[in-house]
Enzyme design. Structure first.
Site, short mmCIF file in Angstrom:
data_model
loop_
_atom_site.label_atom_id
_atom_site.label_comp_id
_atom_site.label_asym_id
_atom_site.label_seq_id
_atom_site.Cartn_x
_atom_site.Cartn_y
_atom_site.Cartn_z
N ARG A 1 0.84 -1.25 -0.06
CA ARG A 1 -0.06 0.11 0.06
C ARG A 1 0.81 1.24 0.05
NH1 ARG A 1 -5.26 -1.35 4.01
NH2 ARG A 1 -6.08 -2.63 2.40
N LYS B 1 -17.77 -16.54 3.36
CA LYS B 1 -19.33 -16.60 3.67
C LYS B 1 -20.13 -15.69 2.58
CE LYS B 1 -18.89 -16.11 8.69
NZ LYS B 1 -19.19 -15.15 9.78
N GLY C 1 -13.20 -3.86 0.85
CA GLY C 1 -14.76 -3.42 1.08
C GLY C 1 -15.11 -2.52 0.06
N GLY D 1 -8.59 -8.33 0.26
CA GLY D 1 -7.44 -8.34 1.03
C GLY D 1 -6.83 -9.92 0.75
#
Length: 396
Positions: free
Chosen positions: A38, A199, A376, A353
């Site tokens: 990053r 999930k 996200g 990620g």
């Protein structure tokens, strides 16, 4: 599509440029940075500002501190950034206040300053107007290059931007928006979307959107087992979200109505537990006492063949528990297939990620068109949501 002023349009020389970056990097127990991806991703924006005589004042968060937390101070980040830029980067142990104000005022053209962790102040996540004003007072120009936090309306991403009308997107932010929006609005060739991870509940809206716009939807990872269970298949002890079975059935029915294929695992690598020492077996049907932890070889071949026909590929979520070698092969084969297809001219976008970590660990990041820095944020953008940190940059 909103119109955002590009960084190249800003007058930078002699001006204090407040830059929101995303340096939420992993640290080991000794406080050393274990992955500086990053930080490296922000270098083009920072170099442009410094080369054009700007005085860069950087804001970032690190972790989720509740007040001042010593092991989440940004000294290691400042040191690493100094090495990467090839020049000293100033660092203050305050985010706002007299020390930060003096350090910002003392910057010369082409110099860089890193403020302390913005989340040490509770006003950051509350988007407190007073905290935003204190931050804004440090700069004259605002640049947001932190796509990974763009889905949060925080003081350093949304509040400050409203107070500094001379604002723009950094190069990384613009690249993220161009790739992700382009994949949805104008994909090259056949759009293949690959979803994985643990999930279904993490990707409900994304799955709904993708079944409408993708030519093929591939689903692996833990989330596949809820979909398999929704059509009556035995999944043993595999991960199951019983409260999402209706949604899974809805997606399967919608795919049928649209005449679009959803590819799910047809064979599996199973074990009695997720323990790295557990015996891994390849099965077509999962026994009662076992759990699916990776896609099997037949599934891998099917997925790889479909990926090879794609013109645009979106991938979010690994195919198995890739951190454990016995359950990593599915993720690895999918990653290599995407890299190979990209080499033949396809556009590939890696989001999330865990997915980015897998691609980096395999040494394949450089063979992908784009590896998103925002998990996200990238999902929410692909779902069609408005990102507060992006919409506030819109030109009036």
């Amino acid at each position: 599509m909103i119109k955002i002023r590009p960084l190249t349009d800003l007058e930078l020389r002699g001006r204090r440029v407040l830059v929101r970056v995303d340096y939420n990097v992993p640290l080991d127990e000794a406080g050393r940075i274990t992955d500086d991806t990053r930080i490296q991703a922000s270098l083009p924006t920072l170099q442009h500002i410094l080369d054009h005589g700007g005085r860069a004042i950087l804001m970032t968060h690190l972790g989720r501190p509740k007040g001042v937390t010593e092991n989440l101070r940004l000294r290691p980040v400042a040191d690493r950034l100094s090495e990467l830029l090839g020049q000293p980067v100033g660092y203050v142990r305050e985010t706002v206040g007299p020390v930060a104000e003096r350090a910002a005022a003392d910057l010369a053209n082409g110099e860089c300053l890193l403020l302390e962790n913005v989340r040490f102040n509770s006003g950051e996540t509350r988007n407190d107007p007073d905290f935003a004003r204190e931050l804004a007072a440090l700069g004259e120009v605002y640049v947001n290059d932190a796509f990974g936090t763009a889905h949060r309306a925080h003081a350093s991403t949304e509040g400050v931007s409203r107070l500094l009308p001379n604002r723009a997107a950094g190069f990384l932010m613009q690249k993220e928006l161009d790739y992700l929006s382009g994949a949805i609005k104008n994909p090259k060739g056949k759009l293949v979307v690959i979803l994985g991870g643990a999930k279904v509940s993490d990707k409900i809206e994304a799955t709904r959107r993708f079944i409408e716009i993708a030519d093929v939807l591939i689903i692996g990872g833990g989330m596949a087992y809820t979909l398999l269970a929704s059509r009556g298949e035995d999944i043993g002890k595999s991960l199951l979200e019983e409260d999402r079975l209706d949604f899974a059935a809805e997606i399967m029915n919608r795919a049928t109505d649209l005449g679009k294929p959803i590819l799910l695992p047809v064979d599996h690598v199973v074990a009695d537990s997720i323990d790295s020492g557990a015996a891994a077996l390849h099965v077509d049907q999962i026994p009662d006492g076992s759990m699916g932890l990776d896609i099997g070889p037949v599934t891998r071949r099917q997925f790889v063949e479909t990926i090879g026909k794609a013109g645009t590929i979106l991938w979010n979520g690994p195919m198995g528990v890739f951190e454990i070698e016995a359950f990593a092969e599915g993720t690895g084969e999918v990653a290599h297939a995407i890299a190979d297809t990209t080499g033949r001219g396809a556009v590939s976008i890696i989001g999330g990620g865990d997915t980015a970590a897998a691609v980096n660990a395999l040494g394949l990041a450089g063979r992908m068109s784009h590896v998103s820095t925002g998990g996200g944020a990238s999902l929410e953008l692909l779902e069609g949501k408005v990102l507060p940190g992006v919409s506030v940059l819109e030109e009036g």
